[in-house]
Design an enzyme around this catalytic site. Structure first.
Site, PDB file in Angstrom:
ATOM      1  N   MET A   8       0.854  -1.370  -0.026  1.00 49.03           N
ATOM      2  CA  MET A   8       0.021  -0.064  -0.061  1.00 49.03           C
ATOM      3  C   MET A   8       0.868   1.131  -0.069  1.00 49.03           C
ATOM      4  SD  MET A   8      -3.114  -0.883   2.619  1.00 49.03           S
ATOM      5  CE  MET A   8      -3.829   0.594   2.294  1.00 49.03           C
ATOM      6  N   CYS A  98      -2.306  -1.094  -9.435  1.00 51.69           N
ATOM      7  CA  CYS A  98      -2.262   0.415  -8.841  1.00 51.69           C
ATOM      8  C   CYS A  98      -3.283   1.410  -9.541  1.00 51.69           C
ATOM      9  CB  CYS A  98      -1.116   0.841  -8.621  1.00 51.69           C
ATOM     10  SG  CYS A  98      -1.025   2.577  -7.638  1.00 51.69           S
TER      11      CYS A  98
END
Length: 316
Positions: A8, A98
């Site tokens: 993340m 992403c």
């Protein structure tokens, strides 16, 4: 079952990996992405993103860590993959999921989902550059704006020689909206491939993990945002343990404020503590009060003092 800690960007950095792996039982962590454009990156870039490389690619508590690359040019993905494993990374991962507009605008991340051939070429180049005994994994979504290409994407990953595939059960355009999670589609991909498929998305507790595995047929899951909501989530998911009590969460935050971030200009903990509390508020009512207390603070020393001043014994 296997439980992996997701990459993340701007959230799960090396310090948070250190904290979470200390109180959990993760089988693997994937780093934030190393952005690859048109050059072989210097060693310091890899060490900044993944300082665990200097500890046999493990967190201080011993959990394996794998470097993730983000880019679109096979030659440079290959050269940087080779460098990552030379520095000690336990394999490499290719980011094809992403959804960031900035990342997608430069041709990386989920943009590759539009053209599975690009995924194939990138993963194949990385596989050929990395010794056969080390894994090469790929993280994808179901597609860009629909799942029409999900099988083509999955086939590209397998045909490229990847070791395993992580599938986030939404398209790029669906973002993180809960109602769009499609574990069934992950299961269809799993049935199609011969390589292991890891399910990702909307795993918040033991029940949702069990449901995800039942629907997808996967025996491995990757968790991201939920790992911040419940700091011991891998143990909850694996062993049906209760969530971490609030006093232990505070103790974890106190330890976090004592960890130093290389290159910090005094703002690191300001942003990250507030960010983590915003996740914790989803599970702990006490986090809302603490967030209100620290939200007006604007430097790391003040944040640290406020967190350290909490008497944990009075919380029990």
């Amino acid at each position: 079952m296997r439980v992996l800690l997701a990459p993340m960007e701007g959230v799960l950095d090396s310090l948070v990996r250190e904290l979470l792996t200390e109180v959990n039982d993760y089988d693997l962590c994937i780093t934030e992405f190393v952005r690859v454009v048109d050059q072989l990156l210097p060693v310091k870039v890899f060490h900044r993103i993944c300082p665990e490389l200097q500890n046999a690619s493990r967190t201080p508590s011993g959990t394996l860590v794998r470097v993730q690359l983000l880019g679109q040019f096979p030659q440079w993905l290959a050269e940087n993959a080779a460098r990552a494993v030379e520095l000690g990374s336990w394999g490499v991962d290719l980011n094809c999921g992403c959804p960031s507009k900035t990342v997608n605008g430069s041709g990386g991340g989920a943009t590759l989902l539009k053209d599975p051939e690009l995924i194939y070429q990138g993963a194949k180049a990385m596989r050929e550059a990395v010794p056969a005994h080390l894994p090469v994994s790929v993280k994808v979504r179901l597609g860009w704006d629909s799942g029409e290409k999900k099988f083509e994407i999955a086939d590209a990953v397998q045909q490229a020689g990847a070791t395993e595939l992580v599938v986030h059960g939404r398209t790029k355009e669906q973002g993180y909206r809960a109602e769009h999670i499609d574990w069934q589609a992950i299961g269809e991909i799993r049935q199609r491939l011969n390589i292991p498929v890891i399910a990702n998305g909307e795993i918040w507790d033991w029940q949702s993990a069990q449901q995800c595995m039942a629907i997808s047929g996967c025996d491995a899951v990757m968790i991201g945002r939920g790992a911040l909501n419940i700091p011991n989530l891998s143990r909850v998911v694996k062993y049906n343990e209760p969530r971490m009590p609030w006093p232990e969460v505070v103790a974890l935050l106190q330890k976090y404020t004592r960890l130093e971030k290389q290159g910090d200009t005094g703002l690191y903990h300001v942003a990250r503590i507030k960010q983590w509390l915003s996740y914790l508020r989803k599970e702990y009512d006490e986090a809302t009060e603490l967030f209100q207390h620290v939200r007006v603070l604007n430097n790391s020393p003040d944040i640290a003092r406020a967190i350290q001043a909490i008497d944990i014994d009075k919380l029990r």
